[in-house]
Design a protein around this motif. Structure first.
Motif, PDB file in Angstrom:
ATOM      1  N   GLU A  35      56.754  38.906  38.453  1.00  0.00           N
ATOM      2  CA  GLU A  35      55.881  37.916  37.667  1.00  0.00           C
ATOM      3  C   GLU A  35      55.216  37.893  39.529  1.00  0.00           C
ATOM      4  O   GLU A  35      55.717  37.284  40.091  1.00  0.00           O
ATOM      5  CB  GLU A  35      56.148  37.179  37.423  1.00  0.00           C
ATOM      6  N   TYR A  36      53.869  38.091  39.290  1.00  0.00           N
ATOM      7  CA  TYR A  36      52.599  36.757  40.346  1.00  0.00           C
ATOM      8  C   TYR A  36      51.793  36.686  40.289  1.00  0.00           C
ATOM      9  O   TYR A  36      50.813  36.917  39.677  1.00  0.00           O
ATOM     10  CB  TYR A  36      52.753  38.260  41.331  1.00  0.00           C
ATOM     11  N   TYR A  42      44.097  33.874  51.191  1.00  0.00           N
ATOM     12  CA  TYR A  42      45.036  34.460  49.664  1.00  0.00           C
ATOM     13  C   TYR A  42      46.379  33.745  50.264  1.00  0.00           C
ATOM     14  O   TYR A  42      46.859  33.666  50.642  1.00  0.00           O
ATOM     15  CB  TYR A  42      44.983  36.157  49.752  1.00  0.00           C
ATOM     16  N   SER A  43      46.231  33.447  49.331  1.00  0.00           N
ATOM     17  CA  SER A  43      48.007  32.692  48.428  1.00  0.00           C
ATOM     18  C   SER A  43      48.934  33.722  47.842  1.00  0.00           C
ATOM     19  O   SER A  43      47.855  33.846  46.186  1.00  0.00           O
ATOM     20  CB  SER A  43      47.978  31.402  48.133  1.00  0.00           C
ATOM     21  N   PHE A  44      49.816  33.974  47.336  1.00  0.00           N
ATOM     22  CA  PHE A  44      50.455  35.514  47.037  1.00  0.00           C
ATOM     23  C   PHE A  44      51.663  34.610  47.113  1.00  0.00           C
ATOM     24  O   PHE A  44      52.869  34.286  48.174  1.00  0.00           O
ATOM     25  CB  PHE A  44      50.334  36.285  47.173  1.00  0.00           C
ATOM     26  N   ASP A  45      51.782  34.241  45.195  1.00  0.00           N
ATOM     27  CA  ASP A  45      53.911  33.738  45.112  1.00  0.00           C
ATOM     28  C   ASP A  45      53.396  35.247  44.432  1.00  0.00           C
ATOM     29  O   ASP A  45      53.821  35.623  43.427  1.00  0.00           O
ATOM     30  CB  ASP A  45      53.553  32.677  44.469  1.00  0.00           C
ATOM     31  N   GLU A  46      55.305  35.437  44.829  1.00  0.00           N
ATOM     32  CA  GLU A  46      56.126  36.323  43.097  1.00  0.00           C
ATOM     33  C   GLU A  46      57.759  36.082  43.155  1.00  0.00           C
ATOM     34  O   GLU A  46      58.168  34.802  43.931  1.00  0.00           O
ATOM     35  CB  GLU A  46      56.483  37.475  44.583  1.00  0.00           C
ATOM     36  N   TYR A  58      53.996  33.756  50.228  1.00  0.00           N
ATOM     37  CA  TYR A  58      53.095  34.531  51.286  1.00  0.00           C
ATOM     38  C   TYR A  58      51.815  33.548  51.302  1.00  0.00           C
ATOM     39  O   TYR A  58      50.892  33.645  50.508  1.00  0.00           O
ATOM     40  CB  TYR A  58      52.867  35.893  51.451  1.00  0.00           C
ATOM     41  N   ASP A  59      51.244  33.479  52.535  1.00  0.00           N
ATOM     42  CA  ASP A  59      50.053  33.380  52.713  1.00  0.00           C
ATOM     43  C   ASP A  59      48.714  34.221  53.719  1.00  0.00           C
ATOM     44  O   ASP A  59      49.757  34.781  54.892  1.00  0.00           O
ATOM     45  CB  ASP A  59      49.997  31.615  53.279  1.00  0.00           C
ATOM     46  N   GLY A 112      50.287  48.322  48.446  1.00  0.00           N
ATOM     47  CA  GLY A 112      48.962  47.572  49.737  1.00  0.00           C
ATOM     48  C   GLY A 112      50.218  46.170  49.844  1.00  0.00           C
ATOM     49  O   GLY A 112      49.740  45.825  51.225  1.00  0.00           O
ATOM     50  N   ARG A 113      50.043  45.936  48.283  1.00  0.00           N
ATOM     51  CA  ARG A 113      50.432  43.869  49.222  1.00  0.00           C
ATOM     52  C   ARG A 113      51.589  43.731  49.646  1.00  0.00           C
ATOM     53  O   ARG A 113      52.058  43.164  50.280  1.00  0.00           O
ATOM     54  CB  ARG A 113      50.356  43.234  47.809  1.00  0.00           C
TER      55      ARG A 113
END
Length: 170
Positions: free
Chosen positions: A4-5, A24-28, A55-56, A162-163
Motif C-alpha cells: 500500500e502506498y 513528493y512524499s511517498f509512504d509505503e 521517502y521525500d 520508476g518510483r
C-alpha cells in the motif's frame, strides 16, 4: 504480500504560474502474511508483518539548475517535472505519460536508451549507475533490445519500477 502506498504532491509556483519547486512524499506499507499453525492444537493462524518506508523528494528550480550546470544534455526543469510526475505517482492522466516519454526520447528514435534515462534519474538518485538501470529496464524490456519503447515505458511506470529507481530500491 500486499503493498500500500500514498503519494502526496506539492507544487509551488511563482506569480506568473511557473513551477519553482516540486515536493513528493511517498509512504509505503508492505504487509507480509505468513501462515502459522500449531501442531498440537491444529489451529492455523495468519501472522501479519508490516514494514513502513517513507521517502521525500523535493527539487527546486534553483537546485536543479545548479545540478545540471555540471551535466551536458540535461532536461530543462519544466521537462524534468513532466517526467518526474508519472515516475513518482505510478500513474498518469491524459497525455502525461506520452509527454514524459517524448521528453526522455531526446534523439526521437521512438525508444528511450539508458543514456536518455541518465539525463533524468541521477538527479534524484545519485547512486544509480548503468548496471542498475539495465537491471530495471530488463524487468520490462519485452523485446530484449536494451531500450524502452512506449509500451515498455508505460509498464515501467505502472508497475512502480520508476518510483523504485528513484526511491533507491536496488
Amino acid at each position: 504480500m500486499d503493498i500500500e502506498y500514498t503519494v502526496t504532491e506539492n507544487i509551488a509556483r511563482n506569480r506568473s504560474g511557473q513551477i519553482i519547486s516540486i515536493d513528493y512524499s511517498f509512504d509505503e506499507i508492505l504487509v507480509i502474511e505468513t501462515p502459522s499453525s500449531s501442531s498440537s492444537s491444529g489451529i492455523t493462524r495468519q501472522n501479519k508483518e508490516k514494514r513502513n518506508r517513507s521517502y521525500d523528494v523535493k527539487v527546486t528550480r534553483e537546485q536543479y539548475q545548479s545540478i545540471i550546470g555540471q551535466k551536458r544534455d540535461s532536461l530543462s526543469f519544466d521537462a524534468f517535472v513532466d517526467v518526474l510526475r508519472p515516475f513518482i505517482m505510478g500513474y498518469y492522466t491524459d497525455d502525461e505519460l506520452e509527454q514524459a516519454f517524448y521528453r526522455l526520447d531526446r534523439d526521437r528514435s521512438g525508444t528511450i536508451h539508458l543514456d536518455e534515462l541518465n539525463c533524468f534519474l541521477p538527479i534524484l538518485n545519485d547512486t544509480i549507475n548503468n548496471n542498475n538501470l539495465q537491471d530495471y529496464v530488463r524487468k520490462v524490456d519485452e523485446n530484449f533490445d536494451g531500450t524502452l519503447n512506449y509500451d515498455e515505458f508505460r509498464t515501467l511506470v505502472l508497475r512502480g519500477i520508476g518510483r523504485d529507481i528513484i526511491c533507491n530500491h536496488i
